[in-house]
Design a protein around this motif. Sequence first.
Motif, mmCIF file in Angstrom:
data_model
loop_
_atom_site.group_PDB
_atom_site.id
_atom_site.type_symbol
_atom_site.label_atom_id
_atom_site.label_comp_id
_atom_site.label_asym_id
_atom_site.label_seq_id
_atom_site.Cartn_x
_atom_site.Cartn_y
_atom_site.Cartn_z
ATOM 1 N N ARG A 66 0.841 -1.207 0.000
ATOM 2 C CA ARG A 66 0.000 0.000 0.000
ATOM 3 C C ARG A 66 0.876 1.256 0.000
ATOM 4 O O ARG A 66 0.954 1.987 0.996
ATOM 5 C CB ARG A 66 -0.938 -0.002 1.202
ATOM 6 N N PRO A 67 1.539 1.520 -1.115
ATOM 7 C CA PRO A 67 2.389 2.714 -1.174
ATOM 8 C C PRO A 67 1.602 4.012 -1.141
ATOM 9 O O PRO A 67 2.146 5.064 -0.798
ATOM 10 C CB PRO A 67 3.122 2.553 -2.512
ATOM 11 N N CYS A 68 0.317 3.954 -1.488
ATOM 12 C CA CYS A 68 -0.551 5.131 -1.424
ATOM 13 C C CYS A 68 -1.833 4.716 -0.727
ATOM 14 O O CYS A 68 -2.490 3.747 -1.143
ATOM 15 C CB CYS A 68 -0.838 5.650 -2.847
ATOM 16 N N LEU A 69 -2.184 5.435 0.342
ATOM 17 C CA LEU A 69 -3.336 5.019 1.133
ATOM 18 C C LEU A 69 -3.941 6.206 1.850
ATOM 19 O O LEU A 69 -3.275 7.235 2.058
ATOM 20 C CB LEU A 69 -2.952 3.929 2.130
ATOM 21 N N PRO A 70 -5.195 6.112 2.277
ATOM 22 C CA PRO A 70 -5.790 7.189 3.064
ATOM 23 C C PRO A 70 -5.047 7.385 4.377
ATOM 24 O O PRO A 70 -4.574 6.418 4.993
ATOM 25 C CB PRO A 70 -7.232 6.698 3.307
ATOM 26 N N THR A 71 -4.938 8.626 4.785
ATOM 27 C CA THR A 71 -4.255 8.931 6.048
ATOM 28 C C THR A 71 -4.894 8.177 7.205
ATOM 29 O O THR A 71 -4.205 7.698 8.113
ATOM 30 C CB THR A 71 -4.295 10.444 6.310
ATOM 31 N N ALA A 72 -6.219 8.052 7.178
ATOM 32 C CA ALA A 72 -6.916 7.334 8.256
ATOM 33 C C ALA A 72 -6.470 5.885 8.329
ATOM 34 O O ALA A 72 -6.325 5.322 9.424
ATOM 35 C CB ALA A 72 -8.430 7.423 8.040
ATOM 36 N N ASP A 73 -6.234 5.261 7.166
ATOM 37 C CA ASP A 73 -5.779 3.865 7.156
ATOM 38 C C ASP A 73 -4.370 3.747 7.731
ATOM 39 O O ASP A 73 -4.054 2.775 8.437
ATOM 40 C CB ASP A 73 -5.787 3.310 5.736
ATOM 41 N N LEU A 74 -3.512 4.732 7.425
ATOM 42 C CA LEU A 74 -2.156 4.711 7.969
ATOM 43 C C LEU A 74 -2.192 4.832 9.490
ATOM 44 O O LEU A 74 -1.497 4.090 10.202
ATOM 45 C CB LEU A 74 -1.326 5.839 7.366
ATOM 46 N N PHE A 75 -3.019 5.754 10.003
ATOM 47 C CA PHE A 75 -3.103 5.923 11.444
ATOM 48 C C PHE A 75 -3.690 4.687 12.122
ATOM 49 O O PHE A 75 -3.300 4.323 13.230
ATOM 50 C CB PHE A 75 -3.942 7.159 11.781
ATOM 51 N N GLU A 76 -4.637 4.026 11.451
ATOM 52 C CA GLU A 76 -5.192 2.786 12.005
ATOM 53 C C GLU A 76 -4.113 1.713 12.099
ATOM 54 O O GLU A 76 -4.043 0.972 13.092
ATOM 55 C CB GLU A 76 -6.351 2.304 11.134
#
Length: 367
Positions: A153-163
């Motif tokens: 997932r080199p590009c993802l929603p910020t919310a997914d990264l924080f999760e």
Amino acid sequence: MGEDSLITAGMLARGLADVHERLLFHGDLVRQDGRMPPRMRRALARLSAQSLRDGADDLGASIHNVMAMAARPMCEWGMPSFQGDFPWANIVLVDGDLGQPTAECFELAAGGGSETELLQEIHHERLRAAAERCGPKMRDRAYREIRGLVVRRPCLPTADLFEFIEDWLTAAPDVQSFYRPLPSTALHGKTLRLCAGCGSPLWPDNDVVSFPNGRCRIRDCRMRHPTCEVAEEFEVTDVGEWRLATNAVLAYWTGPGLAEIEVHDRLKAAGRTVDLYPYSDAADVSVDGRDVGIDVKSYASASLLGARLARSVGQITMFRRRILCVPDARVRQDNGYLKTLKAIALQGEGKCLEFMTVSDVIRELAA
């Protein structure tokens, strides 16, 4: 072929690595003045002298021209000494899309005796340190999942990264450092298109005939999927709601990782017991614990990869069977790739390895 061309190429690689180190750690601009790294200055002088001997234009007159030229294979520079039987003729020293020296550039610099600390090793050390902070029981899993995230997932929603980070709070600063806000230039108007081959953005490109949906900037992905198909589209009203891996992570982890996860996922689907980046990256993929260790390398130059493996094969020696495999596209581009690779690697530590293509590994181990 004289050794002058080999020395010049090695000095250019070391000079470009030094320039990038200045940019990365000191924020220096690329200047043609006294602040230019000494090895880059010597490399330009040598390139100018060789241009004169070749009867070519003075390629070493401008560092800016050299950096632009370095985004093309050396055989396309217009110098006879970099063509024909020159062993590094097809090497690209700088990834023009991501603005990073390529793995081949760093390898050529290291092989020439450079003391430049390789950028990819810096990132590996940061990841290893982050995994260590998760404790000895979770270290290997942390390494596998964090590195797997930037590959898948080199590009993802910020919310997914924080999760994701919520599960690895002690490593949060390091995980966040592997990503940056999504540049608005990656959008088609307000639409983000993700590549079907790797999940990174398809960037708007002037060549709309060749890339009507946009162009993937990951070299390894374009090699596997030259048509750059769209996997998903998203309407983006705020680029702050998305994160994209840094250029260095895209170049050194995401791109090479595409073949790694293919091997892992295909063998897992076939019912094999596999791990991705086992024992904190002793290999790229393990099969049945320590029975089989697989490393995947995607160097354009078989001779440079062979030289690296002759010097060291890393921790893959902890596995009973050790396989070095290369993407099939490399062999399609150069029918003699594996023959050259083995001839050089087997002279040193590489003698403990088996050499295969990705499809050969999957075919044998998934049976």
